[in-house]
Design an enzyme around this catalytic site. Structure first.
Site, PDB file in Angstrom:
ATOM      1  N   LYS A 115       3.245  -4.502  -3.336  1.00  0.00           N
ATOM      2  CA  LYS A 115       4.049  -4.779  -1.804  1.00  0.00           C
ATOM      3  C   LYS A 115       5.316  -5.455  -2.472  1.00  0.00           C
ATOM      4  CE  LYS A 115      -0.059  -5.296   1.009  1.00  0.00           C
ATOM      5  NZ  LYS A 115      -0.301  -5.561   2.172  1.00  0.00           N
ATOM      6  N   LYS A 158      -2.208  -5.969  -5.296  1.00  0.00           N
ATOM      7  CA  LYS A 158      -1.298  -6.090  -4.138  1.00  0.00           C
ATOM      8  C   LYS A 158       0.169  -6.712  -4.175  1.00  0.00           C
ATOM      9  CE  LYS A 158      -5.100  -6.216  -0.605  1.00  0.00           C
ATOM     10  NZ  LYS A 158      -5.941  -6.760  -0.036  1.00  0.00           N
ATOM     11  N   ASN A 192     -10.711  -8.531  14.254  1.00  0.00           N
ATOM     12  CA  ASN A 192     -11.284  -9.135  13.031  1.00  0.00           C
ATOM     13  C   ASN A 192     -11.596 -10.418  13.337  1.00  0.00           C
ATOM     14  OD1 ASN A 192      -8.990 -10.488  11.794  1.00  0.00           O
ATOM     15  ND2 ASN A 192      -8.376  -8.410  11.828  1.00  0.00           N
ATOM     16  N   ASP A 221       2.597  -1.516   7.423  1.00  0.00           N
ATOM     17  CA  ASP A 221       2.295  -2.625   6.524  1.00  0.00           C
ATOM     18  C   ASP A 221       3.514  -3.627   6.729  1.00  0.00           C
ATOM     19  OD1 ASP A 221       2.161  -4.783   4.447  1.00  0.00           O
ATOM     20  OD2 ASP A 221       0.393  -3.677   3.985  1.00  0.00           O
ATOM     21  N   ILE A 222       3.399  -4.719   7.511  1.00  0.00           N
ATOM     22  CA  ILE A 222       4.763  -5.389   8.034  1.00  0.00           C
ATOM     23  C   ILE A 222       5.046  -5.940   6.866  1.00  0.00           C
ATOM     24  CG2 ILE A 222       5.409  -7.352   9.335  1.00  0.00           C
ATOM     25  CD1 ILE A 222       2.738  -6.839  11.301  1.00  0.00           C
ATOM     26  N   LYS A 273     -11.952   2.758  31.431  1.00  0.00           N
ATOM     27  CA  LYS A 273     -12.926   2.435  30.589  1.00  0.00           C
ATOM     28  C   LYS A 273     -13.845   3.708  30.033  1.00  0.00           C
ATOM     29  CE  LYS A 273     -16.542  -0.885  30.659  1.00  0.00           C
ATOM     30  NZ  LYS A 273     -17.689  -1.475  31.788  1.00  0.00           N
ATOM     31  N   PHE A 301      -1.019 -12.649   1.499  1.00  0.00           N
ATOM     32  CA  PHE A 301      -2.308 -13.410   1.351  1.00  0.00           C
ATOM     33  C   PHE A 301      -3.179 -12.160   1.324  1.00  0.00           C
ATOM     34  CE2 PHE A 301      -3.417 -17.714   2.812  1.00  0.00           C
ATOM     35  CZ  PHE A 301      -2.048 -18.201   2.709  1.00  0.00           C
ATOM     36  N   ASP A 308      -5.399  -2.463   9.750  1.00  0.00           N
ATOM     37  CA  ASP A 308      -4.816  -1.424   8.904  1.00  0.00           C
ATOM     38  C   ASP A 308      -4.759  -0.230   9.814  1.00  0.00           C
ATOM     39  OD1 ASP A 308      -4.235  -2.814   6.416  1.00  0.00           O
ATOM     40  OD2 ASP A 308      -6.360  -2.700   5.985  1.00  0.00           O
TER      41      ASP A 308
HETATM   42  O1  C5P Z   1      -4.558  -5.931   4.329  1.00  0.00           O
HETATM   43  P1  C5P Z   1      -4.076  -6.281   2.809  1.00  0.00           P
HETATM   44  O2  C5P Z   1      -4.977  -7.146   2.112  1.00  0.00           O
HETATM   45  O3  C5P Z   1      -3.045  -5.387   2.337  1.00  0.00           O
HETATM   46  O4  C5P Z   1      -3.109  -7.671   3.349  1.00  0.00           O
HETATM   47  C1  C5P Z   1      -2.434  -8.364   2.500  1.00  0.00           C
HETATM   48  C2  C5P Z   1      -1.346  -9.052   3.085  1.00  0.00           C
HETATM   49  O5  C5P Z   1      -0.517  -7.892   3.824  1.00  0.00           O
HETATM   50  C3  C5P Z   1      -1.352 -10.041   4.101  1.00  0.00           C
HETATM   51  O6  C5P Z   1      -0.392 -11.108   3.818  1.00  0.00           O
HETATM   52  C4  C5P Z   1      -1.194  -9.546   5.382  1.00  0.00           C
HETATM   53  O7  C5P Z   1      -0.714 -10.363   6.307  1.00  0.00           O
HETATM   54  C5  C5P Z   1      -0.118  -8.339   5.170  1.00  0.00           C
HETATM   55  N1  C5P Z   1      -0.093  -7.033   5.831  1.00  0.00           N
HETATM   56  C6  C5P Z   1       0.619  -6.741   6.878  1.00  0.00           C
HETATM   57  N2  C5P Z   1       0.530  -5.757   7.429  1.00  0.00           N
HETATM   58  C7  C5P Z   1      -0.459  -5.030   7.297  1.00  0.00           C
HETATM   59  C8  C5P Z   1      -1.578  -5.294   6.616  1.00  0.00           C
HETATM   60  C9  C5P Z   1      -1.307  -6.395   5.997  1.00  0.00           C
HETATM   61  O8  C5P Z   1       1.739  -7.582   7.053  1.00  0.00           O
HETATM   62  N3  C5P Z   1      -0.528  -3.665   8.279  1.00  0.00           N
END
Ligand code: C5P
Length: 392
Positions: free
Chosen positions: A339, A335, A208, A304-305, A287, A321, A277
């Site tokens: 979370k 969000k 991205n 989702d970390i 390749k 963020f 995601d």
């Molecule tokens: O992608 P999303 O809008 O849910 O991201 C919101 C927050 O979650 C961001 O702070 C991003 O760093 C975190 N995130 C994450 N792992 C993911 C997706 C998002 O830590 N797989």
């Protein structure tokens, strides 16, 4: 915007004096007032006129300058300063500082100071390695003088080794760090930054447009505030910042593993990275050839970390963020709740991505706190002040 800081920049006699011109330009650009004071020897390498033009202020070179209002420049010049930086600091000037000599304006100013003193040594490598210089450096550190550098590399004399003055950019970074209040001293902070890169085959990837600038700015601001910073960096073109333990983890899975390895004992976790995601089910060993008219890529959902960290039993204070293209505050608050975060930073993709500046709103249990549009480093400082207040 924080109150302008001001420093006295002392320049002593060495070839690295030419770098002081660039340093003054950068300091002024960063809203730091600079009062330049030069030794007689420094004037052999670069003229006061150059530094006067860049700093926008008269440059002082002698003890007997009648233009200082009370006739006491050695007292007057340092009283308004938040710090004195000597760059370059020659071996001779360092020796003078050690002994408290006061035989010119700059050495007298240092002796009469009531603010921190920082020095950026610059000299030939043999001069630097000489036991006399090494002894002097130890003594200055004992006297709480901050020694910035020197670096290793090619020297003007043709030799290679330790003794090069740090570059102007590096000095600016360290001075900025020095001038910030140490709000996060003793705190451990873990930050993710940048884009993730999910390999499809050995040459192609899903990624991205995140530049990593916001996350790196937060890491820098946390370092400036005295925190012990670990930065888990995804794909970016940025240089790992000084003083920060930076670990590269480019895929979402590698980032997750790295974060989980380092999260124990952290006080604060800030997930700034734009984590994919979804990623390809498996990376192709070779390749992919373009044979068919279309290609289907099967993707699997990544962990989702941030949500995982926030749900740990002894979770650090977690900040997320939310980069959105519409319905910013609504989506961000959804969000934050999903979370279970005490704080989320909402920004529009168009305001934030790849830009040097950002416009953000902080959302916490007390509501929305919009911040003014400003540089990412300034946004980072304001965010961390807010975090510090919430932690209290
Ligand atoms: O992608 P999303 O809008 O849910 O991201 C919101 C927050 O979650 C961001 O702070 C991003 O760093 C975190 N995130 C994450 N792992 C993911 C997706 C998002 O830590 N797989």
């Amino acid at each position: 915007m924080q109150k302008n800081k001001s420093i006295v920049l002392g320049i002593t006699g060495g070839i690295a004096a030419y770098k002081a011109a660039e340093l003054v330009r950068l300091l002024v650009k960063n809203n730091i007032d600079v009062q330049v004071v030069m030794t007689e020897a420094a004037c052999q390498f670069i003229t006061p006129v150059t530094l006067q033009a860049l700093s926008g202020k008269p440059v002082y070179t002698g003890m007997w300058d009648a233009s200082v209002p009370n006739g006491m420049p050695h007292i007057e010049l340092s009283r308004a300063a938040d710090a004195i930086l000597i760059a370059p600091a020659s071996a001779d000037f360092i020796a003078k500082l050690v002994h408290g000599r006061a035989d010119d304006l700059l050495s007298t100013l240092c002796l009469a100071r009531d603010c921190p003193l920082l020095i950026a040594p610059a000299m030939n490598k043999q001069m630097w390695e000489n036991p006399a210089t090494q002894r002097n450096i130890v003594l200055l550190k004992t006297d709480a003088v901050a020694v910035l550098g020197p670096a290793s590399g090619d020297q003007a004399c043709g030799e290679t080794g330790l003794g090069r003055m740090l570059e102007a950019e590096e000095l600016l970074y360290l001075i900025n760090a020095h001038l910030q209040p140490k709000l996060l001293k003793g705190k451990k902070i873990l930050i993710t930054a940048g884009a993730t890169l999910e390999m499809i085959d050995p040459v192609r990837a899903v990624t991205n447009i995140s530049s990593g600038k916001m996350g790196y700015a937060i890491a820098q601001a946390a370092f400036e505030m005295g925190a012990d910073v670990t930065l888990v960096s995804g794909a970016t073109a940025l240089v790992p910042p000084m003083g920060i333990h930076t670990i590269s983890a480019t895929s979402a899975d590698a980032m997750y593993q790295t974060v989980m390895q380092h999260v124990c004992g952290q006080d604060i976790f800030i997930g700034v990275a734009a984590v994919a995601d979804y990623s390809p089910i498996a990376m192709q060993a070779h390749k992919i050839k373009k044979s068919e008219s279309s290609l289907t890529l099967e993707l699997k959902r990544n962990k989702d970390i941030l949500a995982e960290v926030a749900s740990l039993p002894n979770a650090p204070f977690c900040v997320g963020f939310a980069a959105e293209t519409e319905n910013l505050l609504t989506y961000a608050e959804v969000k934050r709740n999903a979370k279970k975060l005490p704080l989320i930073v909402a920004n529009l993709v168009s305001d934030a991505m790849r830009s040097e500046e950002n416009t953000v709103t902080l959302l916490d249990k007390n509501g929305a706190h919009p911040l003014p549009r400003t540089s990412k480093i300034e946004v980072a400082r304001l965010l961390l002040k807010h975090v510090n207040n919430l932690l209290k």
